[in-house]
Motif scaffolding. Structure first.
Motif, PDB file in Angstrom:
ATOM      1  N   LYS A 199      38.123 -21.190  12.213  1.00  0.00           N
ATOM      2  CA  LYS A 199      37.449 -20.332  13.187  1.00  0.00           C
ATOM      3  C   LYS A 199      38.461 -19.634  14.108  1.00  0.00           C
ATOM      4  O   LYS A 199      38.266 -19.523  15.309  1.00  0.00           O
ATOM      5  N   GLY A 200      39.581 -19.192  13.512  1.00  0.00           N
ATOM      6  CA  GLY A 200      40.588 -18.455  14.269  1.00  0.00           C
ATOM      7  C   GLY A 200      41.596 -19.316  14.991  1.00  0.00           C
ATOM      8  O   GLY A 200      42.495 -18.796  15.645  1.00  0.00           O
ATOM      9  N   ILE A 201      41.484 -20.644  14.881  1.00  0.00           N
ATOM     10  CA  ILE A 201      42.388 -21.557  15.579  1.00  0.00           C
ATOM     11  C   ILE A 201      43.447 -22.073  14.608  1.00  0.00           C
ATOM     12  O   ILE A 201      43.136 -22.471  13.485  1.00  0.00           O
ATOM     13  N   SER A 202      44.694 -22.055  15.033  1.00  0.00           N
ATOM     14  CA  SER A 202      45.781 -22.582  14.211  1.00  0.00           C
ATOM     15  C   SER A 202      46.796 -23.278  15.111  1.00  0.00           C
ATOM     16  O   SER A 202      46.845 -23.046  16.316  1.00  0.00           O
ATOM     17  N   CYS A 203      47.613 -24.138  14.510  1.00  0.00           N
ATOM     18  CA  CYS A 203      48.680 -24.834  15.212  1.00  0.00           C
ATOM     19  C   CYS A 203      50.026 -24.324  14.699  1.00  0.00           C
ATOM     20  O   CYS A 203      50.160 -24.015  13.509  1.00  0.00           O
ATOM     21  N   PHE A 204      50.997 -24.259  15.576  1.00  0.00           N
ATOM     22  CA  PHE A 204      52.307 -23.787  15.149  1.00  0.00           C
ATOM     23  C   PHE A 204      53.400 -24.643  15.765  1.00  0.00           C
ATOM     24  O   PHE A 204      53.227 -25.282  16.810  1.00  0.00           O
ATOM     25  N   ALA A 205      54.539 -24.631  15.101  1.00  0.00           N
ATOM     26  CA  ALA A 205      55.740 -25.287  15.602  1.00  0.00           C
ATOM     27  C   ALA A 205      56.925 -24.418  15.220  1.00  0.00           C
ATOM     28  O   ALA A 205      56.999 -23.917  14.098  1.00  0.00           O
TER      29      ALA A 205
ATOM     30  N   TRP B 244      45.831 -20.699   5.257  1.00  0.00           N
ATOM     31  CA  TRP B 244      46.053 -21.707   6.300  1.00  0.00           C
ATOM     32  C   TRP B 244      47.516 -22.112   6.445  1.00  0.00           C
ATOM     33  O   TRP B 244      47.835 -23.028   7.196  1.00  0.00           O
ATOM     34  N   LEU B 245      48.429 -21.422   5.742  1.00  0.00           N
ATOM     35  CA  LEU B 245      49.837 -21.812   5.784  1.00  0.00           C
ATOM     36  C   LEU B 245      50.739 -20.588   5.885  1.00  0.00           C
ATOM     37  O   LEU B 245      50.607 -19.630   5.111  1.00  0.00           O
ATOM     38  N   SER B 246      51.660 -20.614   6.836  1.00  0.00           N
ATOM     39  CA  SER B 246      52.650 -19.553   6.989  1.00  0.00           C
ATOM     40  C   SER B 246      53.973 -20.197   7.387  1.00  0.00           C
ATOM     41  O   SER B 246      54.021 -21.046   8.280  1.00  0.00           O
TER      42      SER B 246
ATOM     43  N   ARG C 195      47.239 -21.422  18.570  1.00  0.00           N
ATOM     44  CA  ARG C 195      46.884 -20.003  18.651  1.00  0.00           C
ATOM     45  C   ARG C 195      45.402 -19.825  18.344  1.00  0.00           C
ATOM     46  O   ARG C 195      44.827 -20.557  17.545  1.00  0.00           O
ATOM     47  N   TYR C 196      44.829 -18.830  18.998  1.00  0.00           N
ATOM     48  CA  TYR C 196      43.444 -18.462  18.718  1.00  0.00           C
ATOM     49  C   TYR C 196      43.387 -16.965  18.506  1.00  0.00           C
ATOM     50  O   TYR C 196      43.802 -16.186  19.365  1.00  0.00           O
ATOM     51  N   LYS C 197      42.914 -16.567  17.336  1.00  0.00           N
ATOM     52  CA  LYS C 197      42.802 -15.153  16.988  1.00  0.00           C
ATOM     53  C   LYS C 197      41.339 -14.795  16.802  1.00  0.00           C
ATOM     54  O   LYS C 197      40.571 -15.547  16.194  1.00  0.00           O
ATOM     55  N   PHE C 198      40.963 -13.634  17.318  1.00  0.00           N
ATOM     56  CA  PHE C 198      39.577 -13.208  17.146  1.00  0.00           C
ATOM     57  C   PHE C 198      39.561 -11.692  16.942  1.00  0.00           C
ATOM     58  O   PHE C 198      40.392 -10.958  17.492  1.00  0.00           O
ATOM     59  N   PRO C 199      38.625 -11.200  16.142  1.00  0.00           N
ATOM     60  CA  PRO C 199      38.559  -9.756  15.873  1.00  0.00           C
ATOM     61  C   PRO C 199      37.896  -9.001  17.020  1.00  0.00           C
ATOM     62  O   PRO C 199      36.994  -9.530  17.691  1.00  0.00           O
ATOM     63  N   LEU C 200      38.349  -7.788  17.243  1.00  0.00           N
ATOM     64  CA  LEU C 200      37.708  -6.883  18.193  1.00  0.00           C
ATOM     65  C   LEU C 200      36.874  -5.882  17.413  1.00  0.00           C
ATOM     66  O   LEU C 200      37.393  -5.139  16.583  1.00  0.00           O
ATOM     67  N   LYS C 201      35.595  -5.867  17.653  1.00  0.00           N
ATOM     68  CA  LYS C 201      34.683  -4.989  16.900  1.00  0.00           C
ATOM     69  C   LYS C 201      34.118  -3.920  17.826  1.00  0.00           C
ATOM     70  O   LYS C 201      33.901  -4.135  19.011  1.00  0.00           O
ATOM     71  N   ASN C 202      33.863  -2.751  17.254  1.00  0.00           N
ATOM     72  CA  ASN C 202      33.245  -1.664  18.013  1.00  0.00           C
ATOM     73  C   ASN C 202      31.774  -1.987  18.269  1.00  0.00           C
ATOM     74  O   ASN C 202      31.118  -2.608  17.466  1.00  0.00           O
TER      75      ASN C 202
END
Length: 284
Positions: free
Chosen positions: A239-245, A195-197, A277-284
């Motif tokens: 759930k793929g949602i993060s905040c950035f500054a 949860w931290l970068s 930001r919202y990140k989600f996986p792309l699956k076959n």
């Protein structure tokens, strides 16, 4: 292999009801081919890329003046064909000297040929520009999720086709050189938790051979010096949602001419951004 065709027809009423038309047809075709060798060298991890790029484009440039705003016709005031041919070769490598230390050297050669056939002025002009640029980087892994890095590179910005084959330049015998820069950056990146970068760096860029226009003639003159600090923080992974500054503090000044030491008018001194930001996986 790639290619595209783009058509842009602008009809602009500068003074009602008269129109001026700027009709552009742009054709482009190119190829990028490279080979990636990932075999270990002296039992060290290695990723070597060797490649070439060939690109060609053509601009059909037509100017129309003096038409009624609905007529879409008028007097041809400009008619030219502009062509660009680009040839490049490059080598880039990432080599693990030790388990924690990686070096990344690279070099690229670029040659550009400009041609312009002006049917109104009844003249053909041609110009060649070439450059060799390089880069070098160091990445040192401090811990499992933290690393320090440093890079140095030479930048290259060729003059535009219109600047290179400008009739005033050709007649004056001025051979424009590309704008170049030396760029330096050092920083620290860590992502100790999911949860931290955090990423923070300092940089400086020294530009030379900037292209300016005086009395209808383009020439190389002037330089600028940029230095700054930038950082980005990202929090959360719900759930793929993060905040950035992120933010940048920069000082950019002229280094030559009457304005030497003065601030560049179009270089922001502070930049701040906040977002989600919202990140989600792309699956076959």
């Amino acid at each position: 292999v790639y290619g595209n065709y783009f058509e842009r027809n602008w009809w602009i009423a500068y003074k009602y009801p008269t129109n001026n038309g700027f009709l552009r047809d742009i054709h482009a075709l190119g190829n990028v081919s490279d080979y990636n060798c990932t075999k270990d060298i002296f039992k060290k991890k290695n990723s070597l890329i060797v490649g070439v790029r060939v690109h060609a484009d053509r601009l059909d440039d037509l100017n129309i003046a003096g038409a009624d705003k609905e007529a879409r016709t008028g007097t041809t005031t400009g008619n030219a064909i502009n062509r660009s041919f680009i040839y490049e070769g490059y080598i880039y490598d990432e080599f693990g000297i030790t388990k924690n230390l990686t070096i990344a050297p690279g070099i690229r050669y670029t040659k550009i040929n400009y041609k312009k056939n002006d049917f109104i002025k009844k003249r053909k002009d041609e110009m060649n520009v070439e450059a060799v640029v390089y880069s070098g980087g160091l990445i040192y892994k401090l811990f499992k999720h933290s690393r320090m890095y440093a890079t140095v590179s030479k930048g290259f910005q060729p003059p535009t086709l219109n600047a290179s084959v400008n009739p005033g330049n050709i007649d004056a015998g001025i051979d424009l050189k590309p704008e170049t820069s030396m760029n330096y950056e050092a920083g620290f990146r860590t992502d100790p938790f999911s949860w931290l970068s955090l990423n923070a760096s300092v940089y400086k860029m020294d530009f030379t051979n900037k292209v300016i226009s005086e009395s209808g003639i383009n020439k190389n003159a002037g330089g600028s010096y940029h230095r700054g600090v930038e950082a980005e923080l990202e929090l959360g992974a719900w759930k793929g949602i993060s905040c950035f500054a992120n933010g940048t503090m920069q000082k950019a000044t002229f280094t030559t001419g009457a304005d030497s030491g003065k601030i560049l008018p179009n270089a922001p001194q502070r930049i701040v951004a906040l977002g989600i930001r919202y990140k989600f996986p792309l699956k076959n």
